[in-house]
Design a protein around this motif. Structure first.
Motif, PDB file in Angstrom:
ATOM      1  N   TYR A 134       0.884  -1.299   0.128  1.00 30.74           N
ATOM      2  CA  TYR A 134      -0.213  -0.013  -0.145  1.00 30.74           C
ATOM      3  C   TYR A 134       1.088   1.148  -0.054  1.00 30.74           C
ATOM      4  N   LEU A 135       0.556   2.102  -0.672  1.00 30.90           N
ATOM      5  CA  LEU A 135       1.206   3.389  -1.011  1.00 30.90           C
ATOM      6  C   LEU A 135      -0.053   4.549  -0.608  1.00 30.90           C
ATOM      7  N   PHE A 136       0.122   4.913   0.703  1.00 31.28           N
ATOM      8  CA  PHE A 136      -1.037   5.942   1.137  1.00 31.28           C
ATOM      9  C   PHE A 136      -0.929   7.260   0.619  1.00 31.28           C
ATOM     10  N   SER A 137      -2.146   7.445   0.464  1.00 29.71           N
ATOM     11  CA  SER A 137      -2.419   9.106   0.049  1.00 29.71           C
ATOM     12  C   SER A 137      -3.195   9.997   1.052  1.00 29.71           C
ATOM     13  N   GLU A 138      -2.679  11.159   1.053  1.00 19.78           N
ATOM     14  CA  GLU A 138      -3.535  12.000   2.032  1.00 19.78           C
ATOM     15  C   GLU A 138      -4.900  11.908   2.343  1.00 19.78           C
ATOM     16  N   GLY A 139      -5.432  11.797   3.680  1.00 19.85           N
ATOM     17  CA  GLY A 139      -6.775  11.487   3.807  1.00 19.85           C
ATOM     18  C   GLY A 139      -7.098   9.942   3.611  1.00 19.85           C
ATOM     19  N   ASP A 140      -6.386   8.881   3.397  1.00 18.43           N
ATOM     20  CA  ASP A 140      -6.707   7.659   3.323  1.00 18.43           C
ATOM     21  C   ASP A 140      -6.864   7.054   4.615  1.00 18.43           C
ATOM     22  N   THR A 141      -7.631   6.058   4.697  1.00 20.98           N
ATOM     23  CA  THR A 141      -8.062   5.377   6.131  1.00 20.98           C
ATOM     24  C   THR A 141      -8.047   4.143   5.859  1.00 20.98           C
ATOM     25  N   PHE A 142      -7.763   3.433   6.989  1.00 20.65           N
ATOM     26  CA  PHE A 142      -7.652   1.885   7.244  1.00 20.65           C
ATOM     27  C   PHE A 142      -8.074   1.669   8.809  1.00 20.65           C
ATOM     28  N   ASP A 148     -10.168   2.901  14.006  1.00 24.49           N
ATOM     29  CA  ASP A 148      -9.912   3.866  12.742  1.00 24.49           C
ATOM     30  C   ASP A 148      -8.685   4.525  12.673  1.00 24.49           C
ATOM     31  N   VAL A 149      -7.995   4.399  11.299  1.00 19.30           N
ATOM     32  CA  VAL A 149      -6.698   4.940  11.092  1.00 19.30           C
ATOM     33  C   VAL A 149      -6.584   6.022   9.894  1.00 19.30           C
ATOM     34  N   THR A 150      -6.271   7.132  10.207  1.00 17.73           N
ATOM     35  CA  THR A 150      -6.305   8.243   9.122  1.00 17.73           C
ATOM     36  C   THR A 150      -4.727   8.586   8.725  1.00 17.73           C
ATOM     37  N   VAL A 151      -4.634   8.606   7.396  1.00 18.55           N
ATOM     38  CA  VAL A 151      -3.344   9.038   7.056  1.00 18.55           C
ATOM     39  C   VAL A 151      -3.159  10.657   6.549  1.00 18.55           C
ATOM     40  N   TRP A 152      -2.266  11.411   6.998  1.00 20.41           N
ATOM     41  CA  TRP A 152      -1.839  12.815   6.776  1.00 20.41           C
ATOM     42  C   TRP A 152      -0.494  12.775   6.122  1.00 20.41           C
ATOM     43  N   LEU A 153      -0.232  13.645   4.957  1.00 16.06           N
ATOM     44  CA  LEU A 153       0.715  14.027   4.606  1.00 16.06           C
ATOM     45  C   LEU A 153       1.321  14.945   5.261  1.00 16.06           C
ATOM     46  N   SER A 161       6.873  12.350   3.836  1.00 13.42           N
ATOM     47  CA  SER A 161       6.643  11.718   5.304  1.00 13.42           C
ATOM     48  C   SER A 161       5.072  11.562   5.588  1.00 13.42           C
ATOM     49  N   ILE A 162       4.704  10.894   6.139  1.00 12.66           N
ATOM     50  CA  ILE A 162       3.084  10.717   6.614  1.00 12.66           C
ATOM     51  C   ILE A 162       3.093  10.521   7.877  1.00 12.66           C
ATOM     52  N   THR A 163       1.856  10.956   8.412  1.00 11.20           N
ATOM     53  CA  THR A 163       1.545  10.885  10.017  1.00 11.20           C
ATOM     54  C   THR A 163       0.452   9.861  10.064  1.00 11.20           C
ATOM     55  N   TYR A 164       0.242   8.898  10.933  1.00 11.16           N
ATOM     56  CA  TYR A 164      -0.659   7.847  11.343  1.00 11.16           C
ATOM     57  C   TYR A 164      -1.566   8.377  12.450  1.00 11.16           C
TER      58      TYR A 164
END
Length: 298
Positions: A134-142, A148-153, A161-164
């Motif tokens: 998986y290559l997460f984008s801004e706002g992706d969730t899993f 619930d997890v949200t990804v921030w660029l 870099s991304i934040t979980y």
């Protein structure tokens, strides 16, 4: 091996249990993030051990993290990294093989891979879609279990870099340091103090009681390693950000400090491995793996 291990317990619904495992050789903090209800977990920024004197790789730290997860009855659902690290080799591929869990990183790893394929003069060597599930984008969730997890660029330290964000926990990698140590450097290729400032401010917009878990600590002035502080604590006492510091003031301090810093001693080894999810460069005709180090490039 003996590591500092601390548990930060869940504070309620949608709040994870978090274990931090300190890797002293690189000052890195590795994390296990678990749903207390289901015992499902993710591993974040786990280290592949590396001796730069002998170029020897090993997995004692990763095995210690796996044993800790086992001892707490956890099932690993995800192998996560926040960025292609410059100061340590990642254990992503090893952990994927050991657990069967998918591995993931941010989608802008593509851009970092292009940048470093030019530095190493190895066109086509880095294929993020091949090496990461998986290559997460801004706002992706899993989800981790029922969490619930949200990804921030969160660019600045690197461009990708991304934040979980997991309930009241945020894994903010190399943006913040512990409050008495300020923030992370932004001078690596693709980095930017302007972008880092924006990422820091966004993270500080989270609720005051959000637990921020940083990527590194170096035991300032001999204290024991620390890696967890709340948004409120950073607002009040982070040495680079408290007291109404302006963007211009922050960037001036950050850029001046970065200009004095040497490259991490593992950096030129690490990027060619981490852009392959922790795999060494392909074996050559003698069956051995070789690092390629650019001379006089930096």
């Amino acid at each position: 091996m003996t590591s500092i291990i601390r548990k930060s317990p869940s504070t309620g619904p949608q709040s994870p249990d978090v274990w931090g495992i300190y890797e002293a050789d690189t000052g890195s903090v590795q994390y296990i993030v678990a749903d207390p209800a289901t015992k499902k977990a993710a591993l974040v920024d786990v280290v592949q051990n590396f001796d730069p004197r002998s170029a020897r790789c090993s997995f004692e730290s990763a095995d210690e993290v796996l044993q800790l997860a086992h001892d707490n009855g956890l099932t690993i659902e995800w192998v996560l990294d926040t960025h292609p690290h410059a100061d340590h080799l990642m254990a992503s591929n090893y952990l994927k093989d050991k657990t069967g869990a998918p591995n993931a990183i941010g989608e802008k790893t593509f851009e970092i891979a292009k940048l470093w394929s030019d530095y190493y003069n190895v066109p086509g060597l880095f294929e993020p879609t091949k090496d990461f599930d998986y290559l997460f984008s801004e706002g992706d969730t899993f989800k981790i279990g029922e969490l619930d997890v949200t990804v921030w660029l969160s660019p600045g330290h690197t461009l990708g870099s991304i934040t979980y964000l997991v309930g009241d926990a945020a894994f903010v990698h190399d943006t913040f340091m512990y409050p008495d140590s300020g923030t992370s450097r932004a001078d690596f290729p693709g980095g930017s103090s302007k972008d880092l400032w924006s990422s820091l401010q966004r993270i500080l917009s989270l609720p005051d009681d959000t637990r921020l878990f940083v990527g590194h600590d170096y035991g300032k002035e001999g204290r024991e390693a620390q890696w967890e502080a709340t948004v409120a604590q950073h607002r009040q006492s982070n040495i680079h950000l408290s007291g109404g510091v302006s963007e211009q003031q922050y960037r001036s301090v950050r850029d001046e400090r970065d200009a004095t810093l040497a490259l991490p001693d593992r950096m030129l080894h690490a990027l060619q491995v981490n852009l392959r999810a922790g795999q060494l460069p392909p074996a050559e005709n003698d069956g051995e793996h070789y690092f390629k180090i650019p001379a006089n490039k930096f």
